[in-house]
Scaffold this active site. Structure first.
Site, mmCIF file in Angstrom:
data_model
loop_
_atom_site.group_PDB
_atom_site.id
_atom_site.type_symbol
_atom_site.label_atom_id
_atom_site.label_comp_id
_atom_site.label_asym_id
_atom_site.label_seq_id
_atom_site.Cartn_x
_atom_site.Cartn_y
_atom_site.Cartn_z
ATOM 1 N N ARG A 124 0.819 -1.213 0.000
ATOM 2 C CA ARG A 124 0.000 0.000 0.000
ATOM 3 C C ARG A 124 0.855 1.266 0.000
ATOM 4 O O ARG A 124 0.646 2.171 -0.816
ATOM 5 C CB ARG A 124 -0.921 -0.007 1.223
ATOM 6 C CG ARG A 124 -1.959 -1.101 1.221
ATOM 7 C CD ARG A 124 -2.465 -1.383 2.626
ATOM 8 N NE ARG A 124 -3.116 -0.217 3.211
ATOM 9 C CZ ARG A 124 -4.426 -0.037 3.277
ATOM 10 N NH1 ARG A 124 -5.230 -0.946 2.774
ATOM 11 N NH2 ARG A 124 -4.941 1.025 3.833
ATOM 12 N N THR A 125 1.791 1.348 0.929
ATOM 13 C CA THR A 125 2.596 2.572 1.041
ATOM 14 C C THR A 125 3.490 2.752 -0.176
ATOM 15 O O THR A 125 3.622 3.860 -0.702
ATOM 16 C CB THR A 125 3.446 2.545 2.333
ATOM 17 O OG1 THR A 125 2.583 2.367 3.457
ATOM 18 C CG2 THR A 125 4.222 3.838 2.510
ATOM 19 N N LYS B 26 23.321 -9.917 1.090
ATOM 20 C CA LYS B 26 24.631 -10.568 0.968
ATOM 21 C C LYS B 26 25.650 -9.972 1.937
ATOM 22 O O LYS B 26 26.822 -10.312 1.894
ATOM 23 C CB LYS B 26 25.141 -10.439 -0.470
ATOM 24 C CG LYS B 26 24.199 -11.021 -1.519
ATOM 25 C CD LYS B 26 24.658 -10.646 -2.915
ATOM 26 C CE LYS B 26 23.598 -11.003 -3.952
ATOM 27 N NZ LYS B 26 23.935 -10.478 -5.289
ATOM 28 N N ARG C 200 11.716 2.683 3.668
ATOM 29 C CA ARG C 200 11.083 1.971 4.782
ATOM 30 C C ARG C 200 12.083 0.934 5.277
ATOM 31 O O ARG C 200 12.688 0.220 4.482
ATOM 32 C CB ARG C 200 9.788 1.287 4.349
ATOM 33 C CG ARG C 200 9.270 0.324 5.438
ATOM 34 C CD ARG C 200 7.860 -0.156 5.165
ATOM 35 N NE ARG C 200 6.905 0.917 5.427
ATOM 36 C CZ ARG C 200 5.609 0.690 5.670
ATOM 37 N NH1 ARG C 200 5.128 -0.532 5.694
ATOM 38 N NH2 ARG C 200 4.801 1.698 5.880
ATOM 39 N N HIS D 260 6.228 7.090 11.341
ATOM 40 C CA HIS D 260 5.664 6.922 9.995
ATOM 41 C C HIS D 260 4.979 8.256 9.670
ATOM 42 O O HIS D 260 3.748 8.362 9.691
ATOM 43 C CB HIS D 260 4.661 5.766 10.004
ATOM 44 C CG HIS D 260 4.262 5.289 8.634
ATOM 45 N ND1 HIS D 260 4.593 5.956 7.478
ATOM 46 C CD2 HIS D 260 3.543 4.192 8.232
ATOM 47 C CE1 HIS D 260 4.113 5.313 6.438
ATOM 48 N NE2 HIS D 260 3.470 4.230 6.871
#
Length: 313
Positions: free
Chosen positions: A58-59, A86, A108, A136
């Site tokens: 969604r974001t 890695k 994020r 957020h």
């Protein structure tokens, strides 16, 4: 418009005037998004990179759509399959990205503070799309815009934030923003889902939903953050819904014109009754999704203006 910040890393460092500036511009973008031609050239010639170290359809989709509607070149980097897996460090990733000369970096990350660290290592504007349990900011801003449009104001409202407060960056950002805008904030949930030191936030804390929801103007439900729980925080989902899930009986304790919010994705029948979630007269959950694109357009527009001013100086 007065907005002098280089990055948008959280609500904590925003003044009330900064918040109003973002929301006012987002209002214009909300209207643009309802037109047949939804495009602007505010980010024309600029490159936006979306880096999501956590999955969030969604974001990420909201930021991608916002950038494209503003005319940016948008690239999504799948960090779950990147060289970070890695062994590449966050600083190595930042240095690599910096060499690509992006203008806007949307990040994020599952670790609190990781986005701030990236912002210190790159030359572009950075937007925090959620970091750990920290913040957020664009979610709180889109919630604020949704409230303002539904209630006609964003001050002196009684707002109840209900559920998993302890693990929620959405709750933290909303507490900060709503507090700055002179609202009365109530937190409702079991003691196991309340963060330590919550009394320092200038909020009222309730363990009982019926008591906490009494006469509130806004009911904001939160998702149970099961992925961040490492113990038995609730007896069972069924018991949780019985005590803290929003249904018609509990909602009746709120003001008659109270609106219902949820940042999504929802666990229907756990945090909220499906009938309440879909009630077009009370629920503004779909409005939140719509305002998300507008707020992210506004935030990137304002940061891009500052970026261009610094480049010209």
């Amino acid at each position: 418009m007065s907005f002098s910040h280089r990055h948008l890393l959280g609500i904590e460092h925003l003044a009330p005037t900064d918040i109003v500036t973002i929301l006012d511009l987002a209002d214009t973008y909300a209207e643009l998004n309802r037109r047949p031609n939804k495009h602007s050239d505010a980010l024309a010639g600029l490159t936006q990179i979306n880096m999501f170290f956590e999955n969030s359809t969604r974001t990420q989709a909201s930021f991608e759509l916002a950038g494209k509607r503003l005319g940016a070149d948008v690239m999504n980097m799948s960090m779950q399959t990147s060289s970070v897996k890695k062994g590449e460090t966050l600083i190595d990733t930042a240095m690599t990205l910096n060499a690509m000369h992006p203008d806007l970096l949307v990040v994020r990350h599952p670790s609190s503070g990781a986005v701030d660290l990236l912002a210190q290592k790159v030359n572009c504007a950075v937007l925090n799309a959620g970091d750990g349990k920290h913040e957020h900011p664009t979610q709180a801003l889109l919630d604020a815009l949704t409230i303002r449009r539904a209630k006609g104001r964003l001050h002196r409202l009684n707002v109840a934030i209900c559920g998993d407060i302890a693990h929620s960056r959405v709750a933290r950002s909303n507490i900060l923003l709503l507090g700055k805008m002179e609202n009365r904030i109530r937190l409702i949930g079991p003691p196991t889902l309340m963060p330590s030191g919550i009394g320092e936030f200038g909020v009222e804390v309730y363990e009982d939903m019926n008591e906490g929801l009494k006469d509130v103007d806004v009911v904001m439900m939160l998702r149970l953050q099961k992925e961040r729980m490492d113990g038995g925080f609730i007896p069972s989902e069924r018991e949780y819904y019985h005590r803290y899930g929003l249904d018609a009986e509990k909602l009746a304790k709120a003001a008659p014109d109270a609106i219902v919010m949820h940042p999504g994705p929802m666990n229907r029948g756990v945090e909220i009754d499906g009938t309440i979630a879909d009630d077009i007269n009370r629920s503004v959950i779909q409005d939140q999704v719509e305002m998300g694109v507008a707020v992210r357009m506004a935030a990137m527009d304002l940061l891009a203006r500052n970026l261009r001013e610094r480049s010209a100086a």
